[in-house]
Design an enzyme around this catalytic site. Sequence first.
Site, PDB file in Angstrom:
ATOM      1  N   TRP A 195       0.777  -1.232   0.000  1.00 22.09           N
ATOM      2  CA  TRP A 195       0.000   0.000   0.000  1.00 22.09           C
ATOM      3  C   TRP A 195       0.812   1.287   0.000  1.00 22.09           C
ATOM      4  O   TRP A 195       0.276   2.380  -0.070  1.00 22.09           O
ATOM      5  CB  TRP A 195      -0.991   0.021   1.187  1.00 22.09           C
ATOM      6  CG  TRP A 195      -2.166   0.902   0.947  1.00 22.09           C
ATOM      7  CD1 TRP A 195      -2.602   1.400  -0.252  1.00 22.09           C
ATOM      8  CD2 TRP A 195      -3.081   1.405   1.912  1.00 22.09           C
ATOM      9  NE1 TRP A 195      -3.726   2.161  -0.085  1.00 22.09           N
ATOM     10  CE2 TRP A 195      -4.034   2.180   1.238  1.00 22.09           C
ATOM     11  CE3 TRP A 195      -3.183   1.269   3.291  1.00 22.09           C
ATOM     12  CZ2 TRP A 195      -5.077   2.826   1.888  1.00 22.09           C
ATOM     13  CZ3 TRP A 195      -4.223   1.902   3.939  1.00 22.09           C
ATOM     14  CH2 TRP A 195      -5.163   2.662   3.244  1.00 22.09           C
ATOM     15  N   ASP A 196       2.124   1.214   0.079  1.00 23.12           N
ATOM     16  CA  ASP A 196       2.904   2.461   0.051  1.00 23.12           C
ATOM     17  C   ASP A 196       4.250   2.220  -0.620  1.00 23.12           C
ATOM     18  O   ASP A 196       5.266   2.741  -0.183  1.00 23.12           O
ATOM     19  CB  ASP A 196       3.099   2.993   1.480  1.00 23.12           C
ATOM     20  CG  ASP A 196       3.516   4.464   1.496  1.00 23.12           C
ATOM     21  OD1 ASP A 196       3.249   5.179   0.497  1.00 23.12           O
ATOM     22  OD2 ASP A 196       4.117   4.903   2.489  1.00 23.12           O
TER      23      ASP A 196
END
Length: 304
Positions: A195-196
């Site tokens: 997610w990042d």
Amino acid sequence: MPSAFVVPAELAATHRKIFGASTWIAELPGLAEQRLAAWDLRLNGAARHGMVALVLPVVRADGSYAVLKLQPVTDDTAGEPLGLRTWAGRGAVRLLAHDPASGSMLLERLAARSLSSVEDDLAALRILTGLLARLSAVPAPPGLRRLADIAAAMLTAVPGACARLADPAQRRLLEHCAGVVAELCGESGDRLLHWDLHYDNVLAAQREPWLAIDPQPLAGDPGFELMPALDNRWDDVVATGDVAAAVRRRFGVMVEALGLERQRAAGWTLGRALQNCLWDVEDGQTTLNEVQVAVAEALVPLGP
Ligand SMILES: Nc1ncnc2c1ncn2[C@@H]1O[C@H](COP(=O)(O)OP(=O)(O)O)[C@@H](O)[C@H]1O
Ligand SMILES: [Mg+2]
């Protein structure tokens, strides 16, 4: 006990911006001392930090190198130990110890050099995508946030956000993204997502050439993973002279290497643009971020 280091002023400033008055920052030197003692660590090198975490290079009692990562436990950071434990070092940094009470982690030490040091944009993107393929091949363990819930919450927030946008074209763009998410959210996936994963969150290593750090794991569709690599190092995108074509080129490289269905991946990336825009509006913005708009506009024609 006198503290062995001073909290970097820049870290204190970003905490004030993100969290407001922060008791966590005030207590950080004490927390560091406590963790160094509890895990029998010796400081060894200059402190590093991102927006949220303080990362201290340390030596363990057996002489091996590691880093002590200190960060407040929030919705965004709470899943990191479970994600890292699940990957068990495959494509990601190894978790050596975790203190649930403070959220502190002892991590395998990697090099200071990140993927941002690789100048050739497509070469950097291919390396990042190779890691993403391995990370998102793993099923999410129970107990993580789910994209299904995040998507539902976004859809609830859209009407209020649209009412605060001044430009009707931007309202239409958000509504379009919301329509796409509404269509996809019945099948929101079950993979373990980082997610990042942008270039600064990939560090050079020894046991593998590159490893991912700093995940904010959630369970979901890998199409929701692409944005950090699409919108990072934006100067490279602008420098091509054709932003939409450059975004679609990055997107194409990722979709092909990850074996994703193009339309679905474009749809979930519009969902990610929607999420970033909703955060901005929540923070008081009344116009959308131009990078998010540019990515969304480049991908709308490819989406559902
Ligand atoms: N395992 C590690 N080995 C070496 N340096 C690290 C490691 N983890 C983090 N760092 C350094 O600390 C910085 C901040 O850590 P990161 O986990 O990305 O936190 P943030 O959430 O604040 O971005 C990284 O950009 C990197 O320079
Ligand atoms: Mg980081």
